[in-house]
Enzyme design. Structure first.
Site, PDB file in Angstrom:
ATOM      1  N   CYS A 128     -76.973 -23.106  15.403  1.00 44.40           N
ATOM      2  CA  CYS A 128     -76.290 -21.866  15.032  1.00 44.40           C
ATOM      3  C   CYS A 128     -74.872 -22.098  14.512  1.00 44.40           C
ATOM      4  CB  CYS A 128     -76.272 -20.892  16.202  1.00 44.40           C
ATOM      5  SG  CYS A 128     -75.741 -21.622  17.763  1.00 44.40           S
ATOM      6  N   HIS A 241     -70.691 -16.138  17.209  1.00 43.38           N
ATOM      7  CA  HIS A 241     -69.823 -17.313  17.195  1.00 43.38           C
ATOM      8  C   HIS A 241     -68.731 -17.123  16.151  1.00 43.38           C
ATOM      9  CE1 HIS A 241     -72.571 -19.077  19.859  1.00 43.38           C
ATOM     10  NE2 HIS A 241     -73.165 -19.971  19.080  1.00 43.38           N
TER      11      HIS A 241
END
Length: 339
Positions: A128, A241
């Site tokens: 990710c 994130h």
């Protein structure tokens, strides 16, 4: 059209979003099956107006499947996905196990779609933290060649699954009430804290999460000369994130040119208005499939450098959405052949 699509890990955090996306995006599939561990097998999953019984993942469960999308731990992917390939399926895998195998394509559809279209067997989806960074690097690399990247990540607790989110909520409540709380998903309290370690120790004092960003970036962009210096940090944010990225390019790129390059690239949205306090925020970007970029500015330490802020939903574009987009690429190839 795919005859049978099997989703492995259907009851996990990423698996649930995959199922939501499959319902929304209407991939051309005749039959669906949902697979999980023995613990979840037998449970009921509602999809496209009907209830499905979750089946147990076994070596013999892939008969008749021509596409498999998997979100599992590395050991499960290593054990079971070869059986899916042997049964004749193309596999899109979210785990880290297959990513750096030379024979396996590592794909972000906006960046290297041909690698997916030419692949056979297993197609890997990147980590990710790598995915959002490489999405941001690609337009710069095409325009001016990326030489070196220094990146610091600020990664949400959802990156380790449902247990991470649970411990953030419960640990925060305990901290505020003055109660003790025993963490198991994290080695240190995550509430009101930052943990500068994600993954185990690898070479030269870097962690496994950090080295994924090094090796995966080079593989996806097809350039082993790119230098990457990462620091990965877990922060007390539920989802999305964030990354502070500084990139050294082969030539000077102005802030104005960078704005245009980012804005023109599919899957990227620019939010960059510092005087009005507008820039990507995890709280605003969660639930989106895009990569958001802001705070674009010249690197004061390098004439060929740029630095910027990057935020993306790690469960969506960082995982589930990227896998579904790969499936859509494969479907488009089938339609082209049929035509």
């Amino acid at each position: 059209m795919f005859q049978t699509l099997a989703v492995i890990g259907a009851t996990g955090a990423v698996g649930r979003i995959m199922i939501q996306l499959l319902e929304e995006r209407k991939l051309p599939v005749k039959t669906y099956r949902f697979l999980a561990s023995a613990r979840s097998a037998g449970s009921t999953l509602h999809f496209q107006g009907r209830d499905y019984t979750v089946e147990e993942l076994t070596p013999t469960c892939f008969a008749g499947c021509d596409l498999v999308i998997a979100s599992t731990p590395d050991d499960v992917a290593a054990k079971y996905l070869p059986y899916a390939v042997q049964a004749g399926a193309t596999v899109i895998d979210e785990s880290g196990y297959w990513r750096m195998k030379p024979e396996v394509a590592l794909v972000i559809p906006e960046v290297n779609p041909d690698d997916a279209l030419n692949a056979k067997g297993i197609i890997a989806s990147p980590n990710c933290s790598t995915t959002q960074m490489v999405m941001a690097l690609k337009p710069l690399h095409d325009a001016a060649k990326v030489k070196r990247v220094v990146v610091a990540t600020y990664q949400a607790v959802s990156g380790i699954g449902l247990a991470g989110t649970k411990e953030l909520h419960e640990g925060t409540q305990a901290h505020l009430s003055g109660a003790d709380y025993e963490y198991s998903a994290f080695k240190h309290p995550i509430a009101f804290n930052c943990i500068p370690q994600i993954g185990g120790l690898k070479e030269d004092g870097y962690t496994s999460e950090e080295m994924k960003m090094v090796y995966e970036t080079r593989k996806i962009l097809g350039d082993q000369s790119i230098q990457v210096c990462p620091t990965c940090v877990r922060i007390p944010v539920a989802n999305c994130h964030s990354e502070s990225i500084t990139v050294e390019l082969g030539r000077p790129v102005s802030v104005e040119e960078a704005h245009k390059l980012f804005a023109a690239f599919p899957g990227i949205t620019v939010i960059d208005d510092l005087p009005n306090s507008l820039y990507p925020l995890p709280s605003k970007c969660t639930g989106s499939d895009e990569v958001f970029i802001g705070r674009i500015r010249k690197d004061l330490s390098s004439p060929n450098g740029l630095t910027f802020w990057c935020v993306s939903d790690n469960l969506r574009k960082g995982a589930a959405t990227n896998a579904i987009q790969i499936a859509e690429l494969l479907a488009s190839k089938r339609f082209a052949k049929a035509g």
